[in-house]
Design an enzyme around this catalytic site. Sequence first.
Site, short mmCIF file in Angstrom:
data_model
loop_
_atom_site.label_atom_id
_atom_site.label_comp_id
_atom_site.label_asym_id
_atom_site.label_seq_id
_atom_site.Cartn_x
_atom_site.Cartn_y
_atom_site.Cartn_z
N SER A 14 0.84 -1.20 0.00
CA SER A 14 0.00 0.00 0.00
C SER A 14 0.88 1.25 0.00
O SER A 14 1.59 1.54 0.97
CB SER A 14 -0.92 0.01 1.23
N HIS A 73 -7.91 2.57 -4.83
CA HIS A 73 -8.99 2.49 -3.85
C HIS A 73 -9.48 3.91 -3.57
O HIS A 73 -8.79 4.69 -2.91
CB HIS A 73 -8.42 1.82 -2.58
C1 DX5 Z 1 -6.64 2.66 5.10
C2 DX5 Z 1 -6.19 2.29 3.72
C3 DX5 Z 1 -5.24 1.15 3.69
C4 DX5 Z 1 -3.93 1.42 4.37
C5 DX5 Z 1 -3.51 0.14 5.01
O1 DX5 Z 1 -7.58 3.67 5.05
O2 DX5 Z 1 -7.28 1.94 2.91
O3 DX5 Z 1 -4.99 0.71 2.35
O4 DX5 Z 1 -2.93 1.85 3.50
O5 DX5 Z 1 -2.44 0.41 5.84
P1 DX5 Z 1 -1.94 -0.61 6.94
O6 DX5 Z 1 -1.51 -1.85 6.19
O7 DX5 Z 1 -0.81 0.11 7.58
O8 DX5 Z 1 -3.09 -0.88 7.86
ZN ZN Z 2 -6.95 0.94 0.74
#
Ligand code: DX5
Ligand code: ZN
Length: 223
Positions: A14, A73
Amino acid sequence: MLRTRPESPVVAPSVLAADFADLAADCQNALDAGGKLLHLDVMDGHFVPNLSFGPGLIEKLRLALPDVCFDVHLMISDPASYIEPFAKAGADHISFHCEVLDVDEAKRLADRVRDLGCTAGIAINPETAFEKVEPLLGSFEMLLVMSVHPGFGGQSFIAEVLKKTARGRDEGPEGLILEMDGGVSPDTAKRCRDAGCDLLVAGSALFGKPKGERSDVVRSMIG
Ligand code: DX5
Ligand code: ZN
């Protein structure tokens, strides 16, 4: 390109947790470590209480990483107005949230996403009931289950949402791609895989580690 279910679960680094000052190189490192696609979180400061980046950044990252699958996303209140700029910027998958549209609007928007050459995902927040996405599963290539409250990386995994993933696998069409997003780490990945997940989004669990240790993280997540 990842347009159908992978044979076994894969890790999607991400970008939100990457080094924004050295973005392409940091993303490339996460891909070299075994990440199979990049997850790109777009936030509007309205649907979620944070801002991230827009199509301009994705367009530049696409130039630097021409062959990587970009899984965008959209955590935004008005996805209909932004599908086209994100598709043109280089998105491959575009997901938007079920909370901001009714069933007919969501189905129409999925068709527009496909007309622009992308695959379409429907995303669901932790507190939203599975029934909200149930009538949409046949109209999307992917179901994105949020396992944290959207807006920030580095939060703790909400295990209750695994039931939604399992229902998506049991009740959705056979080829439905299932993605888990938020708090996915070597500690939580197995439960996601067991629930039927295909794409394991990893922000802080991956980018929070030194570059040389990331391939171990990916390996332990895919089992
Ligand atoms: C949260 C995002 C996620 C985020 C996940 O709102 O949609 O994609 O980047 O981050 P981690 O893996 O650190 O929970
Ligand atoms: Zn996300």
